[in-house]
Design a protein around this motif. Structure first.
Motif, PDB file in Angstrom:
ATOM      1  N   CYS A 179      -8.630  -1.489   6.903  1.00 31.61           N
ATOM      2  CA  CYS A 179      -7.413  -1.969   6.253  1.00 31.61           C
ATOM      3  C   CYS A 179      -7.811  -2.980   5.187  1.00 31.61           C
ATOM      4  N   VAL A 180      -7.420  -2.728   3.953  1.00 32.17           N
ATOM      5  CA  VAL A 180      -7.651  -3.648   2.844  1.00 32.17           C
ATOM      6  C   VAL A 180      -6.326  -4.328   2.525  1.00 32.17           C
ATOM      7  N   VAL A 181      -6.286  -5.649   2.638  1.00 30.88           N
ATOM      8  CA  VAL A 181      -5.074  -6.415   2.362  1.00 30.88           C
ATOM      9  C   VAL A 181      -5.205  -7.026   0.970  1.00 30.88           C
ATOM     10  N   GLY A 182      -4.403  -6.559   0.038  1.00 29.13           N
ATOM     11  CA  GLY A 182      -4.455  -7.044  -1.338  1.00 29.13           C
ATOM     12  C   GLY A 182      -4.776  -5.919  -2.299  1.00 29.13           C
ATOM     13  N   GLY A 183      -3.830  -5.597  -3.194  1.00 28.09           N
ATOM     14  CA  GLY A 183      -3.991  -4.471  -4.110  1.00 28.09           C
ATOM     15  C   GLY A 183      -4.305  -4.874  -5.524  1.00 28.09           C
ATOM     16  N   GLY A 184      -5.020  -6.011  -5.699  1.00 24.44           N
ATOM     17  CA  GLY A 184      -5.485  -6.400  -7.018  1.00 24.44           C
ATOM     18  C   GLY A 184      -6.777  -5.681  -7.366  1.00 24.44           C
ATOM     19  N   PRO A 185      -7.445  -6.073  -8.462  1.00 18.16           N
ATOM     20  CA  PRO A 185      -8.679  -5.391  -8.867  1.00 18.16           C
ATOM     21  C   PRO A 185      -9.761  -5.385  -7.797  1.00 18.16           C
ATOM     22  N   GLU A 193     -11.374   6.237   6.406  1.00 15.80           N
ATOM     23  CA  GLU A 193      -9.916   6.211   6.380  1.00 15.80           C
ATOM     24  C   GLU A 193      -9.484   4.819   5.921  1.00 15.80           C
ATOM     25  N   VAL A 194      -8.831   4.748   4.769  1.00 17.25           N
ATOM     26  CA  VAL A 194      -8.537   3.456   4.150  1.00 17.25           C
ATOM     27  C   VAL A 194      -7.032   3.289   3.981  1.00 17.25           C
ATOM     28  N   THR A 195      -6.524   2.150   4.432  1.00 17.25           N
ATOM     29  CA  THR A 195      -5.123   1.772   4.260  1.00 17.25           C
ATOM     30  C   THR A 195      -5.069   0.508   3.413  1.00 17.25           C
ATOM     31  N   LEU A 196      -4.295   0.543   2.341  1.00 20.79           N
ATOM     32  CA  LEU A 196      -4.139  -0.596   1.435  1.00 20.79           C
ATOM     33  C   LEU A 196      -2.735  -1.163   1.590  1.00 20.79           C
ATOM     34  N   VAL A 197      -2.642  -2.469   1.871  1.00 28.23           N
ATOM     35  CA  VAL A 197      -1.354  -3.152   1.998  1.00 28.23           C
ATOM     36  C   VAL A 197      -1.252  -4.184   0.884  1.00 28.23           C
ATOM     37  N   GLN A 198      -0.200  -4.079   0.087  1.00 26.12           N
ATOM     38  CA  GLN A 198       0.000  -4.974  -1.055  1.00 26.12           C
ATOM     39  C   GLN A 198       1.352  -5.642  -0.942  1.00 26.12           C
ATOM     40  N   GLU A 199       1.374  -6.977  -1.074  1.00 30.81           N
ATOM     41  CA  GLU A 199       2.623  -7.695  -0.871  1.00 30.81           C
ATOM     42  C   GLU A 199       3.606  -7.532  -2.017  1.00 30.81           C
ATOM     43  N   ALA A 235       1.570  -8.779   4.806  1.00 24.93           N
ATOM     44  CA  ALA A 235       0.587  -8.418   5.823  1.00 24.93           C
ATOM     45  C   ALA A 235       0.264  -9.604   6.721  1.00 24.93           C
ATOM     46  N   HIS A 236      -0.004  -9.297   7.985  1.00 24.93           N
ATOM     47  CA  HIS A 236      -0.432 -10.303   8.951  1.00 24.93           C
ATOM     48  C   HIS A 236      -1.473  -9.673   9.865  1.00 24.93           C
TER      49      HIS A 236
END
Length: 468
Positions: free
Chosen positions: A79-85, A100-106, A213-214
């Motif tokens: 899980c990658v938290v933050g969808g910036g560069p 398997e990658v999940t991206l969470v962006q606030e 995200a938490h």
């Protein structure tokens, strides 16, 4: 209306001009994909492909350094938290490795500092402002990823360095020089298009935008991290300054279990949590990571931006100007001069100096009133005449101004000019025993290229751990 009769924030602005489709360099085709419930991405990326897990949240002990769960076994899900560069750079490496990658962006769009404000939403491209990074000089692998989504800007002779002297009782221009434009580009048809483009290069990436995200904790038996992401209906205060949030959004909460977690956002939020931004009740990073970032090794500051639009072409002698010595203004750009932007209304993006931002505790209404006076005075000196009243004014706090990084390399100039370099080396913050890492431009430099490279370096560290 703000004082002086100038339009201010409060509700959607519809520009009543006739030539709403006129653009510089072609037809404006961008839409505010961040406003949609689904993100339209190229390639294999998809939004909301991971269903919510039913049942109440499990209770975990707070994240500790090592020993909380087994560190053996292959890493298959991240899980990658933050969808910036940096987050997108990390996702690219992980997806290429078949994880398997999940991206969470606030926020409501991908790209982080590559952000565009669409005042009236995707259906009306006339009022939109690149309110973060103003231009790029791509380097490294980042430069190779941008084909088809960038164009040169400013044009030769249209990028200036303006030096001023004088204080609050009066100031004047003392020097004007041309800044070479070789290698400078912007995203088309907006800077935010770059974030969507980068996500589209990540095969089978699961994307969740507009979620807070938490990282709840790590299961002591399986060693997997539980991450929760939620979305809530906008508050009255949010609607006041972001009327585009008025669409019907129901509250929801989703959770997932992951072999590893990468936190890709500002270091200060990693170490202490925050009341805004990623809204973590407690810091998500493990004590080992927080220790590496403690002691003021990384710092951010805040400046203010001001978005101003006029219903006529002011015939500016330049497209962008970096300003030195002014009491309150550090950057002025004609956003409408960028490729594939609407010509009218003519939109300007202004950044304050850090000294002005720190002078007192400003509110958005204060900035819209006080900084606008400074901008109008500035434009009057540039044009030799008083500009007309603007048809739109909105202020925003830019709190992501990186001041110091782990490598100790000092910034070169003020934002946004400091965001144009690319450092040769950085540091990777990865704890293999905890299966957690942290990344951002603050690991190596100040530019978008640094951030993307930092994310790639983090992704390589995770892939190396997964291959053990």
């Amino acid at each position: 209306m703000a004082e002086g009769g100038y339009p201010s924030a409060g509700k959607p602005r519809r520009w009543a001009g006739k030539d709403t489709s006129a653009v510089a360099g072609g037809e404006a085709k961008d839409t505010d994909a961040s406003k949609d419930r689904e993100v339209r991405l190229a390639g294999g990326a998809k939004e909301d492909s991971l269903p919510p897990r039913s049942g109440p949240p499990r209770q975990f002990p707070r994240p500790q350094t090592g020993g909380q769960g087994p560190a053996s076994g292959s890493i298959r899900s991240v899980c990658v938290v933050g969808g910036g560069p940096s987050g997108l750079g990390c996702c690219r490496v992980l997806c290429d490795a078949g994880l398997e990658v999940t991206l969470v962006q606030e926020s409501r769009g991908l790209g982080g500092k590559l952000c565009t404000k669409f005042v009236n939403g995707k259906e009306d491209p006339t009022l939109h402002f690149d309110m973060g990074v103003q231009l790029l000089r791509p380097a490294g692998q980042f430069a190779q990823e941008l084909e088809g989504v960038i164009a040169p800007w400013p044009l030769p002779g249209r990028f200036k360095l303006l030096r001023t002297s004088g204080g609050w009782n009066g100031w004047k221009f003392t020097e004007e020089s041309e800044i070479p434009v070789d290698g400078y580009v912007v995203g088309v048809p907006s800077m935010s298009a770059i974030g969507r483009h980068l996500a589209g290069q990540c095969k089978n990436l699961s994307v969740h935008i507009d979620r807070t995200a938490h990282v709840r904790g790590r299961d002591p038996k399986s060693g997997r991290w539980e991450v929760e992401w939620t979305r809530k209906a906008p508050t009255g205060t949010q609607l006041k300054y972001r009327p585009e949030l008025a669409e019907d959004i129901s509250s929801e909460a989703c959770r997932g279990d992951f072999d590893a977690v990468v936190l890709a956002f500002e270091a200060n939020k990693l170490t202490r949590g925050c009341k805004s931004g990623y809204k973590m009740v407690e810091p998500s990073a493990t004590p080992a990571i927080r220790q590496k970032l403690s002691g003021g090794k990384t710092k951010t500051s805040q400046i203010w931006n001001l978005m101003v639009a006029f219903d006529e072409d002011l015939k500016m002698p330049w497209d962008a100007a970096s300003v030195e010595g002014h009491r309150s203004i550090g950057w002025v750009a004609v956003n409408s001069s960028k490729p594939q932007r609407a010509k009218l209304p003519q939109c300007f993006q202004v950044f304050s100096t850090r000294e002005w931002a720190d002078w007192q505790q400003w509110g958005k209404r204060d900035v819209e009133r006080e900084l606008l006076v400074e901008v109008m005075d500035f434009l009057e000196k540039v044009l030799g005449r008083r500009p007309p009243k603007p048809v739109f004014v909105m202020a925003g706090r830019w709190g992501n101004n990186t001041e110091s990084v782990l490598t100790g390399v000092p910034p070169k100039g003020e934002f946004p000019m400091r965001a144009l370099g690319h450092e040769a080396a950085g540091k990777v913050v990865w704890e293999g025993s905890d299966r957690m890492g942290a990344t951002g431009d603050w690991t190596r430099g100040f530019s978008v290229s640094d951030a993307f490279t930092a994310g790639q370096e983090m992704g390589e560290a995770v892939v190396k751990e997964a291959s053990r």
